[in-house]
Scaffold this motif. Structure first.
Motif, PDB file in Angstrom:
ATOM      1  N   UNK A  13       0.844  -1.196   0.000  1.00 59.25           N
ATOM      2  CA  UNK A  13       0.000   0.000   0.000  1.00 59.25           C
ATOM      3  C   UNK A  13       0.877   1.243   0.000  1.00 59.25           C
ATOM      4  N   UNK A  14       0.522   2.237  -0.810  1.00 61.04           N
ATOM      5  CA  UNK A  14       1.317   3.468  -0.794  1.00 61.04           C
ATOM      6  C   UNK A  14       1.187   4.183   0.548  1.00 61.04           C
ATOM      7  N   UNK A  15       2.287   4.699   1.039  1.00 62.29           N
ATOM      8  CA  UNK A  15       2.299   5.454   2.302  1.00 62.29           C
ATOM      9  C   UNK A  15       1.889   6.888   1.981  1.00 62.29           C
ATOM     10  N   UNK A  16       0.593   7.152   2.041  1.00 62.75           N
ATOM     11  CA  UNK A  16       0.072   8.461   1.667  1.00 62.75           C
ATOM     12  C   UNK A  16      -0.136   9.331   2.900  1.00 62.75           C
ATOM     13  N   UNK A  17       0.206  10.599   2.750  1.00 62.70           N
ATOM     14  CA  UNK A  17      -0.134  11.552   3.805  1.00 62.70           C
ATOM     15  C   UNK A  17      -1.654  11.713   3.814  1.00 62.70           C
ATOM     16  N   UNK A  18      -2.157  12.375   4.818  1.00 61.93           N
ATOM     17  CA  UNK A  18      -3.609  12.577   4.904  1.00 61.93           C
ATOM     18  C   UNK A  18      -4.136  13.317   3.666  1.00 61.93           C
ATOM     19  N   UNK A  19      -3.439  14.362   3.251  1.00 62.75           N
ATOM     20  CA  UNK A  19      -3.873  15.138   2.081  1.00 62.75           C
ATOM     21  C   UNK A  19      -3.790  14.297   0.806  1.00 62.75           C
ATOM     22  N   UNK A  20      -2.734  13.505   0.664  1.00 65.45           N
ATOM     23  CA  UNK A  20      -2.589  12.646  -0.517  1.00 65.45           C
ATOM     24  C   UNK A  20      -3.680  11.573  -0.541  1.00 65.45           C
ATOM     25  N   UNK A  21      -3.957  11.010   0.626  1.00 62.28           N
ATOM     26  CA  UNK A  21      -5.000   9.991   0.722  1.00 62.28           C
ATOM     27  C   UNK A  21      -6.353  10.586   0.335  1.00 62.28           C
ATOM     28  N   UNK A  22      -6.637  11.766   0.850  1.00 61.29           N
ATOM     29  CA  UNK A  22      -7.893  12.428   0.521  1.00 61.29           C
ATOM     30  C   UNK A  22      -7.974  12.684  -0.984  1.00 61.29           C
ATOM     31  N   UNK A  23      -6.895  13.191  -1.569  1.00 61.98           N
ATOM     32  CA  UNK A  23      -6.892  13.504  -3.001  1.00 61.98           C
ATOM     33  C   UNK A  23      -7.079  12.243  -3.836  1.00 61.98           C
ATOM     34  N   UNK A  24      -6.410  11.153  -3.450  1.00 64.24           N
ATOM     35  CA  UNK A  24      -6.536   9.894  -4.183  1.00 64.24           C
ATOM     36  C   UNK A  24      -7.967   9.358  -4.069  1.00 64.24           C
ATOM     37  N   UNK A  25      -8.504   9.366  -2.873  1.00 61.39           N
ATOM     38  CA  UNK A  25      -9.864   8.862  -2.662  1.00 61.39           C
ATOM     39  C   UNK A  25     -10.883   9.714  -3.422  1.00 61.39           C
ATOM     40  N   UNK A  26     -10.742  11.024  -3.333  1.00 62.48           N
ATOM     41  CA  UNK A  26     -11.662  11.921  -4.035  1.00 62.48           C
ATOM     42  C   UNK A  26     -11.581  11.728  -5.545  1.00 62.48           C
ATOM     43  N   UNK A  27     -10.398  11.474  -6.051  1.00 66.56           N
ATOM     44  CA  UNK A  27     -10.211  11.254  -7.491  1.00 66.56           C
ATOM     45  C   UNK A  27     -10.927   9.987  -7.934  1.00 66.56           C
ATOM     46  N   UNK A  28     -10.764   8.919  -7.181  1.00 63.68           N
ATOM     47  CA  UNK A  28     -11.435   7.657  -7.519  1.00 63.68           C
ATOM     48  C   UNK A  28     -12.945   7.811  -7.381  1.00 63.68           C
ATOM     49  N   UNK A  29     -13.385   8.418  -6.307  1.00 66.15           N
ATOM     50  CA  UNK A  29     -14.818   8.617  -6.070  1.00 66.15           C
ATOM     51  C   UNK A  29     -15.449   9.433  -7.204  1.00 66.15           C
ATOM     52  N   UNK A  30     -14.791  10.491  -7.599  1.00 66.33           N
ATOM     53  CA  UNK A  30     -15.306  11.360  -8.677  1.00 66.33           C
ATOM     54  C   UNK A  30     -15.393  10.584  -9.983  1.00 66.33           C
ATOM     55  N   UNK A  31     -14.354   9.782 -10.287  1.00 63.65           N
ATOM     56  CA  UNK A  31     -14.335   9.000 -11.518  1.00 63.65           C
ATOM     57  C   UNK A  31     -15.475   7.980 -11.525  1.00 63.65           C
ATOM     58  N   UNK A  32     -15.682   7.303 -10.404  1.00 61.57           N
ATOM     59  CA  UNK A  32     -16.755   6.308 -10.326  1.00 61.57           C
ATOM     60  C   UNK A  32     -18.118   6.977 -10.528  1.00 61.57           C
ATOM     61  N   UNK A  33     -18.337   8.111  -9.880  1.00 59.54           N
ATOM     62  CA  UNK A  33     -19.622   8.812 -10.011  1.00 59.54           C
ATOM     63  C   UNK A  33     -19.890   9.263 -11.431  1.00 59.54           C
ATOM     64  N   UNK A  34     -18.863   9.723 -12.139  1.00 58.66           N
ATOM     65  CA  UNK A  34     -19.074  10.239 -13.490  1.00 58.66           C
ATOM     66  C   UNK A  34     -19.124   9.126 -14.537  1.00 58.66           C
ATOM     67  N   UNK A  35     -18.755   7.912 -14.169  1.00 56.34           N
ATOM     68  CA  UNK A  35     -18.778   6.787 -15.108  1.00 56.34           C
ATOM     69  C   UNK A  35     -19.653   5.660 -14.583  1.00 56.34           C
ATOM     70  N   UNK A  36     -20.806   6.014 -14.035  1.00 58.08           N
ATOM     71  CA  UNK A  36     -21.668   5.010 -13.414  1.00 58.08           C
ATOM     72  C   UNK A  36     -22.521   4.246 -14.420  1.00 58.08           C
ATOM     73  N   UNK A  37     -22.444   4.582 -15.701  1.00 59.49           N
ATOM     74  CA  UNK A  37     -23.202   3.881 -16.723  1.00 59.49           C
ATOM     75  C   UNK A  37     -22.239   3.406 -17.816  1.00 59.49           C
ATOM     76  N   UNK A  38     -21.583   2.254 -17.578  1.00 56.80           N
ATOM     77  CA  UNK A  38     -20.568   1.788 -18.529  1.00 56.80           C
ATOM     78  C   UNK A  38     -21.156   1.442 -19.896  1.00 56.80           C
ATOM     79  N   UNK A  39     -20.367   1.718 -20.941  1.00 56.63           N
ATOM     80  CA  UNK A  39     -20.802   1.448 -22.315  1.00 56.63           C
ATOM     81  C   UNK A  39     -20.483   0.030 -22.755  1.00 56.63           C
ATOM     82  N   UNK A  40     -19.542  -0.622 -22.079  1.00 54.27           N
ATOM     83  CA  UNK A  40     -19.103  -1.951 -22.500  1.00 54.27           C
ATOM     84  C   UNK A  40     -18.743  -2.787 -21.275  1.00 54.27           C
ATOM     85  N   UNK A  41     -18.491  -4.071 -21.515  1.00 52.93           N
ATOM     86  CA  UNK A  41     -18.072  -4.951 -20.432  1.00 52.93           C
ATOM     87  C   UNK A  41     -16.716  -4.513 -19.890  1.00 52.93           C
ATOM     88  N   UNK A  42     -15.835  -4.031 -20.766  1.00 55.83           N
ATOM     89  CA  UNK A  42     -14.520  -3.554 -20.320  1.00 55.83           C
ATOM     90  C   UNK A  42     -14.681  -2.362 -19.383  1.00 55.83           C
TER      91      UNK A  42
END
Length: 106
Positions: free
Chosen positions: A11-40
């Motif tokens: 696991x990457x040793x992330x600071x609190x700010x880095x962890x927040x940024x990484x989590x927010x980035x993944x969360x934002x990506x999942x929310x904006x791509x909640x209707x996949x076009x393909x199996x991939x």
């Protein structure tokens, strides 16, 4: 699922700010791509969802999850709309993810 995807990495040793940024980035990506076009797309969304869970619980990520996190952090940094205050934490998270991927690769 291939062996490559199941391989756990350090696991990457992330600071609190880095962890927040990484989590927010993944969360934002999942929310904006909640209707996949393909199996991939659906498979990548599943990897992203599992990654989010691992970030939340502190469990070891797989190599595929770390790769996706690196990809999403790079894409987010390339986005001109990212607030300046988020750039350093994102860059730090990306650096640590890349270090983990280097040590995790066969």
């Amino acid at each position: 699922m291939s062996t490559h995807e199941k391989r756990l990495c350090e696991s990457p040793e992330l600071s609190r700010a880095e962890h927040w940024a990484a989590h927010a980035t993944v969360e934002r990506w999942i929310r904006t791509h909640d209707d996949p076009d393909s199996q991939a797309d659906a498979d990548r969304l599943l990897v992203g969802s599992r990654l989010r869970s691992r970030l939340e619980t502190g469990r070891q990520p797989t190599q595929a999850q770390l790769s996706l996190l690196g990809e999403r952090c790079r894409a987010r940094l390339a986005d001109d709309t990212v607030p300046e205050r988020d750039r350093d934490p994102l860059a730090g998270a990306l650096e640590r993810v890349d270090q983990c991927l280097d040590s995790c690769s066969p």
